[in-house]
Design a protein around this motif. Structure first.
Motif, short mmCIF file in Angstrom:
data_model
loop_
_atom_site.label_atom_id
_atom_site.label_comp_id
_atom_site.label_asym_id
_atom_site.label_seq_id
_atom_site.Cartn_x
_atom_site.Cartn_y
_atom_site.Cartn_z
N GLU A 1 32.91 -43.93 -8.86
CA GLU A 1 33.04 -45.28 -9.42
C GLU A 1 31.75 -46.05 -9.28
O GLU A 1 31.31 -46.75 -10.19
CB GLU A 1 34.16 -46.04 -8.72
CG GLU A 1 35.53 -45.57 -9.14
CD GLU A 1 36.62 -46.26 -8.37
OE1 GLU A 1 37.52 -46.81 -9.00
OE2 GLU A 1 36.57 -46.25 -7.12
N SER B 1 38.85 -45.99 -16.96
CA SER B 1 39.63 -44.84 -16.53
C SER B 1 38.86 -44.05 -15.50
O SER B 1 37.75 -43.61 -15.75
CB SER B 1 39.98 -43.95 -17.71
OG SER B 1 40.24 -42.64 -17.25
N ARG B 2 39.48 -43.91 -14.35
CA ARG B 2 38.86 -43.19 -13.26
C ARG B 2 38.53 -41.76 -13.70
O ARG B 2 37.47 -41.24 -13.42
CB ARG B 2 39.88 -43.11 -12.13
CG ARG B 2 39.29 -43.17 -10.76
CD ARG B 2 40.44 -43.18 -9.79
NE ARG B 2 40.50 -44.48 -9.13
CZ ARG B 2 40.57 -44.60 -7.81
NH1 ARG B 2 40.64 -43.54 -7.05
NH2 ARG B 2 40.62 -45.78 -7.26
N ASN C 1 49.39 -53.33 -11.37
CA ASN C 1 48.78 -52.06 -11.00
C ASN C 1 47.82 -51.60 -12.10
O ASN C 1 46.69 -51.19 -11.83
CB ASN C 1 49.87 -51.02 -10.78
CG ASN C 1 49.32 -49.73 -10.21
OD1 ASN C 1 48.57 -49.76 -9.23
ND2 ASN C 1 49.64 -48.62 -10.84
N ARG D 1 43.77 -51.25 -11.67
CA ARG D 1 43.19 -49.90 -11.66
C ARG D 1 42.52 -49.51 -12.97
O ARG D 1 41.57 -48.75 -12.97
CB ARG D 1 44.28 -48.87 -11.35
CG ARG D 1 44.76 -48.93 -9.92
CD ARG D 1 45.97 -48.04 -9.75
NE ARG D 1 45.61 -46.67 -10.03
CZ ARG D 1 45.61 -45.72 -9.11
NH1 ARG D 1 45.93 -46.01 -7.88
NH2 ARG D 1 45.28 -44.49 -9.41
N ASN D 2 43.04 -50.02 -14.07
CA ASN D 2 42.58 -49.47 -15.35
C ASN D 2 41.90 -50.47 -16.27
O ASN D 2 41.75 -50.20 -17.45
CB ASN D 2 43.75 -48.82 -16.09
CG ASN D 2 44.28 -47.62 -15.31
OD1 ASN D 2 43.51 -46.81 -14.85
ND2 ASN D 2 45.58 -47.56 -15.13
N GLY E 1 39.88 -55.61 -13.43
CA GLY E 1 40.35 -55.15 -12.12
C GLY E 1 39.22 -54.58 -11.29
O GLY E 1 39.08 -54.90 -10.10
N ARG E 2 38.38 -53.77 -11.92
CA ARG E 2 37.24 -53.21 -11.19
C ARG E 2 36.34 -54.33 -10.69
O ARG E 2 35.77 -54.27 -9.62
CB ARG E 2 36.44 -52.27 -12.09
CG ARG E 2 37.13 -50.98 -12.45
CD ARG E 2 37.30 -50.10 -11.25
NE ARG E 2 38.63 -50.23 -10.71
CZ ARG E 2 39.02 -49.69 -9.57
NH1 ARG E 2 38.18 -49.00 -8.83
NH2 ARG E 2 40.24 -49.85 -9.13
N TYR F 1 37.69 -55.85 -7.49
CA TYR F 1 37.32 -55.02 -6.33
C TYR F 1 35.83 -55.17 -6.01
O TYR F 1 35.43 -55.28 -4.85
CB TYR F 1 37.62 -53.54 -6.59
CG TYR F 1 39.07 -53.17 -6.41
CD1 TYR F 1 39.56 -52.78 -5.17
CD2 TYR F 1 39.96 -53.19 -7.48
CE1 TYR F 1 40.88 -52.43 -5.00
CE2 TYR F 1 41.29 -52.84 -7.32
CZ TYR F 1 41.75 -52.46 -6.08
OH TYR F 1 43.06 -52.12 -5.91
N ARG G 1 39.65 -54.05 -0.88
CA ARG G 1 40.63 -52.97 -0.75
C ARG G 1 42.03 -53.51 -0.90
O ARG G 1 42.31 -54.63 -0.48
CB ARG G 1 40.58 -52.36 0.65
CG ARG G 1 39.46 -51.47 0.87
CD ARG G 1 39.30 -51.29 2.36
NE ARG G 1 38.03 -50.65 2.57
CZ ARG G 1 37.82 -49.37 2.31
NH1 ARG G 1 38.81 -48.62 1.89
NH2 ARG G 1 36.64 -48.86 2.47
N SER H 1 46.26 -52.17 -2.64
CA SER H 1 46.93 -51.55 -3.77
C SER H 1 48.30 -52.17 -3.95
O SER H 1 48.87 -52.73 -3.02
CB SER H 1 47.08 -50.05 -3.54
OG SER H 1 48.00 -49.82 -2.50
#
Ligand SMILES: Nc1ncnc2c1ncn2[C@@H]1O[C@H](COP(=O)(O)OP(=O)(O)OP(=O)(O)O)[C@@H](O)[C@H]1O
Ligand SMILES: [Mg+2]
Lengths: 508, 345
Positions: free
Chosen positions: A112, A128-129, B194, B198-199, B203-204, B207, B279, B281
């Protein structure tokens, strides 16, 4: 991007710079970090940017990447002038930076971290990871690395963090890649692989900037050289016009003395530290040596040879499984850092920028942080001796900052380093271990730091220098131990300590 | 080598210790069942799920804020402000509003209040705790002074119609016991958040900011915009939680929810979100909420005075934070390997 077009232009000559920072001025409060500096980057060239700690190299880089705004001056990219850059704008123009402090996200995975920058620049909304992984894998393979892409960056060693930062800058089809001391934690072969990749990038017409205090390294890769001193441009020209000596001279304004100078240790007395058969399986085995008062002992070997782990075991960071440690004639068990400090052992760790310092606290707070015990009088802290210690260390180490209240975060990398050293000297240890004491320190300051170490040794301290900087070892060490795969494979002393001998011992 | 073994173990444990939390939850349920054989029943399960609906939705907003490196104590005020004001507005206008109207009105109010938080925090770079402590007081004050302080039992249709609906009903010991239908929106919101975290690049960004704001700026994230948006999202989630609360309790009381910050923040932190940011979830948060509800429920079943429940939750928060601090130190200890054994050419 348009790699075809770029390689075309690199073939036609070096006349047009793809990026030019013109007359950049930058001040922080009262401090002038840059004083009208100009830097021209040519496609297909590596440009070495050199200068003493705090001369403004990183500041110039941050201005080009949009992380900071200049007070005046302009940045011209392909003929278009910008009064300042923004981080996103710079990335979209194809400018990538490996920051001196890495600027990674510790809680995200390696993959990432590597792909995030381009995802932002492409203005994506979804992420997308899984899809981002192949690109990261590609660059890791290109560099011939064995990074675990799914590992969180926080759990990586300093070297792997640095490699991650490098991968992140290289993954994008950049036109300008700026590397701010990218090799401080790398092994010899990792550096060579990086340089091989740099050649490929040059052939593609990428312009690179390379900052390093390892002058040989800089001269090895660079075609152009620019030297700054105190925020001013001193000289700029083709690399063939320079050598190690002249660069040091332009940087410092004086001749730097790197010759060997050692004082005789007190071999007549009992050793201050005696290590016998120290073993930690997987890290090191059967390590035995003595350290005398007034002695500077070099501990060298390749990165990963176990040299750092030996020091960490002596400082209680790791716990050796067997063996004896005798401090001042007394058998001492070191199970934690507390034990080591109580026994009079100090350790300046490898990863100073993150482990050794409280970045948002002042220089004064940092200097005094580990020696509060020593400054207690009848249970209370003694403000007067604390102030005296701080001033003494600040002046002795010649830390370049407006005053002792400046936060460590505002210091240049090399000056932050001196603060760590000051912190340990303030504690007045009997035995001081330093891991890479001059990594990231300029040649002039390096000489000064080595002089300080000599003076401490002459005053009776026992010093262990862990380093792979051969000239440095030759310059200060009474004895040098070479560690290979966790064992001491060779010992040199006196006149046997020559650059050739140590190099051979490490490579044997 | 045990490398695959340890990595499988690590995967089970989850990146935020979700596995450990799930294990604790199971152990606790087993222990309670041994103490009191009535514990493990559909009735208890449904009761716990029902009592988790509102805390879960509120915790989602808190989760986003905590991941971004902030802390929010104003969300209960936003929740009750939005829901109560909506009820008052609907009564005042004389419309017996349906679900859509109720949600639109309350969520817009929540978004606006979140915008106040986000604006202050992003624009003036103020500490999040201080800002939200301040706005919490302001929102509470405005609600009581200008909107109303009365308890209202007559709800608009959009809330009323769901108040007593069940998703499924099972017979248990002679009488029927049922699961409340509002677990559905709670779960849907969990899935949405979620996905958001995450997607999406937003969201990124959340974080990234929580990990290192300066580094986030340097890779090109617009830190200010992300901060504003994330507090708006947190406000919307709080408002949703408020509407669910009013619906479940079948009344709108402007004093409700206030003072539940501790439970929610504790749940999020227990769920593995780092108080230092960067961090966390949704799965962990859901488990954290469940754990706190199970504990509260157990304490009631064992007849322990409710004052002790606060103590228990406070204790859990301290344990959660303590575990984080210790595991942070543990992870900095490393494995060593001879990285370069071959000599350079
Ligand atoms: N955020 C800041 N606030 C105040 N002063 C700063 C800040 N950043 C840099 N400076 C000052 O600007 C000067 C130049 O720092 P810079 O980091 O550019 O040095 P450098 O050439 O990269 O040095 P090094 O080789 O040690 O990394 C230093 O005197 C430093 O203290
Ligand atoms: Mg620098």
């Amino acid at each position: 991007m348009s790699s075809e077009e770029a390689s075309g232009s690199s073939g036609t000559g070096d006349a047009v710079p793809i990026l030019e920072a013109r007359n950049i001025v930058k001040t922080y409060g009262g401090v002038t970090a840059l004083h009208g500096v100009t830097l021209r980057l040519t496609a297909g060239h590596v440009h070495a940017l050199a200068g003493e700690n705090g001369c403004g190299k990183s500041t110039l880089i941050k201005i080009i990447s949009g992380a900071e705004r200049p007070d005046s001056g302009e940045i011209v990219i392909n003929g278009v002038s910008h009064a300042h850059m923004t981080p996103k704008g710079a990335i979209q123009q194809g400018i990538q930076v490996i920051y001196q402090d890495f600027s990674l996200f510790p809680g995200l995975t390696v993959a990432e971290n590597i792909v995030l920058t381009s995802a932002v620049a492409e203005k994506r909304t979804l992420y997308s990871r899984r899809q981002s992984r192949p690109a990261a894998q590609q660059i890791v393979d290109d560099l011939g690395l064995s990074l675990d892409l799914d590992q969180e960056v926080e759990r990586l060693s300093v070297a792997d963090k640095q490699l991650t930062a490098i991968c992140r800058a290289l993954i994008n089809d950049a036109r300008v890649i700026i590397m701010d001391e990218p090799t401080t934690a790398l092994t010899h072969s990792e550096v060579q692989r990086l340089f091989a990749l740099v050649s490929t990038l040059r052939a593609r017409g990428v312009a690179l900037v390379f900052v390093s205090h390892k002058l040989e390294e800089a001269l090895q890769v660079a075609q152009d050289v620019t030297i700054l001193r105190n925020g001013e441009l001193i000289i700029s020209g083709p690399a063939t016009d320079f050598d190690r000596r002249s660069i040091s001279h332009y940087m410092t304004g004086r001749d730097v003395d790197e010759s060997r100078l050692v004082n005789p240790p007190r071999y007549d007395r009992d050793p201050v530290l005696s290590v016998q058969d120290l073993t930690l399986p997987g890290a090191f085995e059967n390590i035995s040596f003595d350290l005398h008062a007034g002695e500077i002992l070099g501990l060298t070997g390749l990165l990963g040879s176990g040299r750092s782990e030996i020091a960490e075991a002596l400082f209680g960071v790791l716990r050796a499984e067997s063996g004896r440690t005798i401090v001042d004639g007394k058998a001492t068990t070191i199970h934690g850092i507390r034990d080591a400090i109580d026994a009079g052992i100090g350790y300046v760790p490898e990863d100073r920028l993150t482990q050794g310092l409280f970045l948002d606290k002042s220089i004064a707070d940092n200097v005094i942080a580990s020696s509060l015990e020593r400054h207690r009088r009848r249970g209370l802290l003694d403000a007067r001796t604390i102030a005296a210690t701080i001033t003494e260390q600040f002046q002795r180490l010649r830390i370049k900052a407006p005053n002792v209240e400046a936060p460590v975060r505002s210091l240049s990398g090399g000056n932050a380093q001196r603060v760590v050293l000051a912190k340990w000297l303030a504690n007045g240890p009997k035995i001081l271990m330093l891991n890479g004491p001059t990594v990231g320190v300029d040649v002039g300051s390096k000489e000064e730091i080595l002089t300080i170490l000599r003076a401490q040794a002459a005053a009776g301290m026992g010093i262990i220098v862990i380093s792979d900087d051969v000239p440095e070892l030759v310059s200060v060490c009474n004895r040098v131990l070479v560690v290979q795969q966790g064992r001491i494979s060779a010992t040199y002393s006196g006149d046997d300590i020559t650059p050739e001998a140590i190099q051979e011992g490490m490579a044997a | 080598m045990s490398a695959t073994g340890t990595s499988r173990l690590a995967a089970l444990r989850g990146s935020n210790n979700e596995g450990v939390l799930a294990l604790i939850l199971v152990v606790l349920v087993i222990a309670m069942t041994i103490v009191n054989s009535d514990f493990l029943s559909a009735g208890t399960l449904f009761a716990i799920l029902r009592s988790s609906i509102v805390p879960t939705v509120l915790a989602l907003g808190v989760l986003i804020v905590i991941i971004s490196g902030g802390i929010d104590v104003s969300f209960p005020a936003i929740a009750i402000f939005s829901a109560y004001t909506t009820v008052v507005l609907m009564r005042g206008s004389g419309i017996d509003a349906g679900v859509v109207l109720v949600l639109v009105v309350s969520l817009v109010i929540g978004a606006l209040l979140g915008l106040v938080n986000g604006g202050l925090i992003a624009r003036f770079k103020l500490p999040t705790l201080i800002v939200t402590l301040g706005t919490q007081g302001i929102f509470k004050g405005i609600l009581i002074a200008y909107v109303g302080s009365r308890y209202i039992a007559e709800l608009p249709l959009g809330m009323r119609m769901f108040s007593t609906q069940s998703l499924l009903t099972v017979p248990a010991g002679g009488e029927n016991t049922s699961l409340h239908v509002l677990v559905v929106p709670a779960i849907v919101l969990c899935l949405l958040v979620n996905f958001l975290l995450r997607n999406t690049m937003f969201g990124r960004g959340v974080y990234a900011i929580g990990n290192d704001t300066e580094a986030a700026r340097r890779v090109g994230f617009s830190v200010m915009r992300i901060q504003v948006i994330l507090y708006v999202v947190a406000g919307v989630l709080a408002a949703f939680g408020g509407v669910l609360h009013v619906t479940l309790t079948r009344s709108a009381n402007p004093q409700d929810l206030l003072g539940t910050e501790l439970d929610t923040i504790a749940a999020v932190v227990l769920g593995g979100a780092s108080i230092f940011g960067g961090r966390g979830s949704v799965l962990g948060t859901m488990l954290g909420v469940l754990l706190i509800q199970v504990i509260n429920n157990s304490l009631i079943l064992m007849g322990i005075p409710s004052a002790w429940q606060r103590t228990a939750v406070g204790l859990l928060l301290v344990i959660g934070v303590g575990v984080q601090a210790i595991s942070a130190r543990r992870s900095s200890r490393r494995v060593f390997a001879h990285r370069e054994v071959v000599a350079p050419a």
